[in-house]
Scaffold this active site. Structure first.
Site, PDB file in Angstrom:
ATOM      1  N   GLY A 235       4.148   5.925  -8.625  1.00 23.95           N
ATOM      2  CA  GLY A 235       3.668   7.290  -8.458  1.00 23.95           C
ATOM      3  C   GLY A 235       3.550   7.683  -6.995  1.00 23.95           C
ATOM      4  O   GLY A 235       4.095   8.681  -6.566  1.00 23.95           O
ATOM      5  N   PHE A 236       2.773   6.907  -6.236  1.00 22.11           N
ATOM      6  CA  PHE A 236       2.546   7.197  -4.814  1.00 22.11           C
ATOM      7  C   PHE A 236       2.004   8.606  -4.603  1.00 22.11           C
ATOM      8  O   PHE A 236       2.180   9.197  -3.548  1.00 22.11           O
ATOM      9  CB  PHE A 236       3.821   6.985  -4.000  1.00 22.11           C
ATOM     10  CG  PHE A 236       4.533   5.706  -4.299  1.00 22.11           C
ATOM     11  CD1 PHE A 236       3.969   4.491  -3.934  1.00 22.11           C
ATOM     12  CD2 PHE A 236       5.736   5.696  -4.967  1.00 22.11           C
ATOM     13  CE1 PHE A 236       4.599   3.303  -4.231  1.00 22.11           C
ATOM     14  CE2 PHE A 236       6.381   4.513  -5.267  1.00 22.11           C
ATOM     15  CZ  PHE A 236       5.814   3.301  -4.902  1.00 22.11           C
ATOM     16  N   GLY A 463       0.521   0.284 -10.871  1.00 18.67           N
ATOM     17  CA  GLY A 463       0.979  -0.908 -10.180  1.00 18.67           C
ATOM     18  C   GLY A 463      -0.066  -1.517  -9.278  1.00 18.67           C
ATOM     19  O   GLY A 463       0.169  -2.539  -8.630  1.00 18.67           O
ATOM     20  N   THR A 464      -1.247  -0.913  -9.238  1.00 18.84           N
ATOM     21  CA  THR A 464      -2.298  -1.360  -8.325  1.00 18.84           C
ATOM     22  C   THR A 464      -3.053  -2.567  -8.845  1.00 18.84           C
ATOM     23  O   THR A 464      -3.777  -3.211  -8.090  1.00 18.84           O
ATOM     24  CB  THR A 464      -3.294  -0.221  -8.078  1.00 18.84           C
ATOM     25  OG1 THR A 464      -3.745   0.283  -9.350  1.00 18.84           O
ATOM     26  CG2 THR A 464      -2.632   0.919  -7.321  1.00 18.84           C
ATOM     27  N   GLU A 702      -4.553   3.092  -0.177  1.00 14.88           N
ATOM     28  CA  GLU A 702      -4.026   4.008   0.826  1.00 14.88           C
ATOM     29  C   GLU A 702      -4.004   3.394   2.228  1.00 14.88           C
ATOM     30  O   GLU A 702      -3.087   3.637   3.017  1.00 14.88           O
ATOM     31  CB  GLU A 702      -4.864   5.297   0.871  1.00 14.88           C
ATOM     32  CG  GLU A 702      -5.258   5.871  -0.477  1.00 14.88           C
ATOM     33  CD  GLU A 702      -4.142   6.605  -1.173  1.00 14.88           C
ATOM     34  OE1 GLU A 702      -3.036   6.688  -0.633  1.00 14.88           O
ATOM     35  OE2 GLU A 702      -4.386   7.100  -2.295  1.00 14.88           O
TER      36      GLU A 702
END
Length: 736
Positions: A235-236, A463-464, A702
């Site tokens: 996503g980012f 994905g975190t 971040e």
């Protein structure tokens, strides 16, 4: 605040619990779902950037094989604009009039029985335009300017007086380009209506936002909208907003009375799901000859779409990064004929930090000081705006530990003083912070008679490592083996969760899971409160500890019983409990809630004859509070580092200055780093538990990207004496 005892297994770098599903191809992403009677949608994009539609001829498309419908602004129903969320107003509803606001704007959606037929029919739609001259340059004086959009400009002290007292002043203009979020998975929406209810599979980072927005736009109850996103292909930030293509998929499904799948093409990803806006920043910094900062002035100008309200205050980082008595930050936006911007990893901080930390480095050079010493001298030991102590701040440790691991003490001060054969070698660094962000969150925990736990919340894992970390946390809090705990997410029918973005989800969700598990333990104790057969009779949550599937009295570890026995004796199949978290109140706590801090150290090598620039070493020292899973946290920093190198050396979304068309909207043309461009990255976590919340953690999603561009630029200056102020750093800048 409830005391949180550090669980033994937390912090351990265990493998991801969802890894088997992903590595065997059995994890279902939005594009993997199907329904009986599923049909497919394809979008038609505008070929101009500004003007109006004079005519649309959809007859050939409508007559093409397999086509069910073609929807344009002439046939689309009136749609409400989505509600205001934590990210501001929703993007404008699609297909509502004949105006064209950017190149690639959706002007029609075609629905057919196969994706190939839908795409072919979309190519048959003929649109005639009345063209206007687009506004495309953020510096264009004709562009409407939005001043201080969200009221975040700051001012403290007297900057003018501070600059008069300064012994040294540096100033410069820094520019950053558009960057485009490019998750590997193409953004997909599947919509299936059942009467007045709709089920949506969507590539979203925030299922609840899709739920509330679709309910508002289509005038249906929120309870009639279910959004599913158990896995998202990256996503980012691209999945944070509810984009027009999602609305069009839902609309098309309602119109044709079939489930509809809409998958964006890669070029459409550049025009449909946001991008990091470009910026022009002017920064001025003054200091005494001893290196004490006395004034900072930081002005930012960034782009925004014609009818959008996305906002990134690029200058705001300068208000809180250093202990400086006189600071002014100001942000403006220029309205342009561009696609709607949106969050991209480390929004605002990635751009603002580049300007601030480059200027700090230039100030150190002007003063003849070591760049690390200048930063150490000006650490903000208390929050510069609130005047409160931080809930945690290990920045000083990040500086010293990162410098030691990098070997900063061996850095000669002179530019161009290090060589390795034909290569010029440069060492640079940057200070890093990312602001605290947490919003309310809810979770539900259940324990079953077989001794297993089921914990869930409507979050997403992009994905975190959310699946893994929350499984670990619930297992420790309930005293269960990890294999006995299932954590689930990605369903808007689950308890409310905020977006996976802003480095805020882990903390908010961990606090909610903590509350749910603690309440669940209290529920079990309530069941046996008057139970003469229970050794836990009359016990309170603070009287017990959980381990091996049992609750035990703290003062008498032999006195206890299992969850399964309690449930069986009382004829219960399971017990459930809800938990919620709320953001900490700084004034009530008497401290400022701290986000992540860090220091980035970089080595570069430059071939001066060819203008080649290579990043050869990176050390990231990060204060992320208590690290819940070192393996996934390290992965986040490494991934962010790759993004930071990409921002510094490669990424630039190029818009044709005349037509407004994005000229490099493919993976063949949009440059990103490959393995050979990224060195081994050393990550070290500094500090410890944060005091603001029960979970004691701070997000690191971040902060991994922030600071790389400035550190690389500072290393280039050390190697060559050239001060680069425009991203990305290119061969012509190194040779010109």
């Amino acid at each position: 605040m409830t005391t949180f005892q550090t669980p033994a297994s937390l912090g351990a770098g265990i493998d991801r619990v969802d890894a088997p599903l992903k590595t065997t191809g059995t994890a279902h992403y939005p594009n993997d779902f199907s329904y009986p009677g599923l049909v497919h949608a394809a979008l038609v994009g505008s070929t101009i950037a500004a003007g109006r539609i004079r005519a649309i001829d959809a007859s050939a498309a409508q007559a093409a094989p397999g086509v069910l419908t073609v929807i344009t602004y002439l046939t689309a129903p009136r749609l409400e604009r989505g509600p205001v969320s934590l990210l501001g107003k929703s993007p404008p509803a699609p297909l509502q009039d004949d105006r064209i606001l950017h190149h690639g704007q959706h002007v029609a959606v075609v629905v057919a029985d196969t994706p190939e037929r839908a795409r072919y029919a979309a190519s048959l739609v003929r649109v005639t335009y009345e063209t206007a001259e687009p506004l495309l340059d953020v510096r264009d004086p004709r562009a409407e300017t939005v001043e201080n959009p969200w009221g975040l400009d700051t001012r403290r002290g007297d900057p003018d007086a501070g600059f008069e007292q300064a012994d040294a002043v540096v100033e410069g203009e820094y520019t950053t380009p558009d960057n485009t979020n490019n998750p590997l998975g193409l953004m997909t929406t599947i919509a299936s209506w059942h009467g007045d209810s709709v089920t949506i599979h969507d590539s979203t980072q925030w299922p609840y936002n899709v739920r509330t927005s679709i309910a508002r736009i289509f005038g249906v109850p929120e309870s009639g909208v279910r959004v599913l996103a158990p896995f998202v292909g990256g996503g980012f930030g691209a999945g944070l907003r509810v984009w027009p293509h999602t609305v069009l998929a839902v609309l098309a499904a309602r119109e044709v009375k079939h489930p509809v799948k809409l998958v964006l093409t890669r070029p459409q990803m550049f025009t449909s799901v946001g991008h990091r806006p470009d910026s022009v920043q002017h920064i001025r910094i003054g200091a005494t000859s001893a290196g004490d900062l006395v004034a900072i002035e930081h002005h930012g100008l960034s782009s925004v779409a014609m009818e959008d309200d996305d906002y990134e205050p690029v200058s705001l980082c300068s208000a809180v990064s250093y202990a400086c008595p006189n600071v002014v930050t100001r942000d403006r936006q220029a309205r342009l004929n561009i696609p709607c911007p949106g969050s991209m990893r480390a929004p605002a901080e990635a751009q603002g930090n580049f300007a601030l930390e480059s200027a700090i480095d230039e100030l150190a050079h002007t003063l003849g000081m070591d760049p690390l010493d200048l930063r150490l001298r000006n650490i903000a030991d208390t929050h510069p705006v609130l005047g409160l102590p931080w809930s945690s701040n290990a920045l000083r440790e990040c500086y010293t530990e990162g410098a030691a691991r990098f070997g900063w003490s061996r850095r000669p001060p002179g530019t161009g003083s290090l060589r390795d054969g034909r290569w010029l070698v440069g060492l640079g660094m940057a200070s890093v912070s990312y602001p605290f962000f947490q919003v309310p969150c809810q979770a539900r925990a259940s324990l079953r008679r077989d001794g297993s736990a089921y914990v869930r919340s409507a979050a997403t894992d992009i994905g975190t490592g959310t699946y893994t970390v929350m499984t670990q946390l619930a297992a420790e809090l309930l005293g269960l083996d990890i294999a006995k705990v299932r954590f689930d997410l990605g369903d808007s029918d689950m308890p409310y969760a905020p977006m996976a973005g802003g480095s805020g989800l882990t903390g908010a969700l961990a606090n909610a899971v903590h509350a749910a598990c603690r309440t669940l333990v209290a529920e079990f104790l309530d069941v046996v409160r008057d139970d003469d057969a229970s050794p836990l009779r009359g016990a309170r949550p603070d009287d017990v500890t959980a381990a091996d599937g049992r609750l035990r009295l703290i003062g008498d570890p032999g006195a206890g019983e299992s969850y399964a026995d309690i449930l069986a004796r009382h004829g219960l199949e399971e017990l459930s409990a809800d938990g919620r978290s709320t953001p900490p109140d700084a004034r009530r706590l008497g401290m400022a809630a701290a986000g992540a801090f860090g220091a980035k150290f970089v080595e570069v090598r430059i071939d001066p004859q060819l203008g080649l620039l290579r990043v050869t070493r990176v050390v990231s020292a990060i204060d992320g509070g208590r690290v819940l899973n070192e393996k996934t946290a390290t992965s986040q920093i490494v991934g962010g580092t790759v993004g930071g190198i990409s921002q510094a050396l490669f990424e630039e979304t190029v818009t044709d200055a005349v037509t407004g068309r994005i000229a490099n909207a493919t993976f063949g043309d949009y440059l990103m780093p490959v393995n050979a461009d990224v060195p081994d990255v050393e990550v070290v976590f500094c500090g410890g538990s944060d005091r603001a919340t029960d979970a004691s953690t701070k997000g690191v999603g971040e902060v991994g990207l922030v600071g790389l561009a400035a550190a690389i630029g500072n290393a280039v200056h050390h190697a060559t004496g050239r001060r680069l102020r425009s991203l990305p750093f290119t061969i012509d800048q190194l040779m010109g």
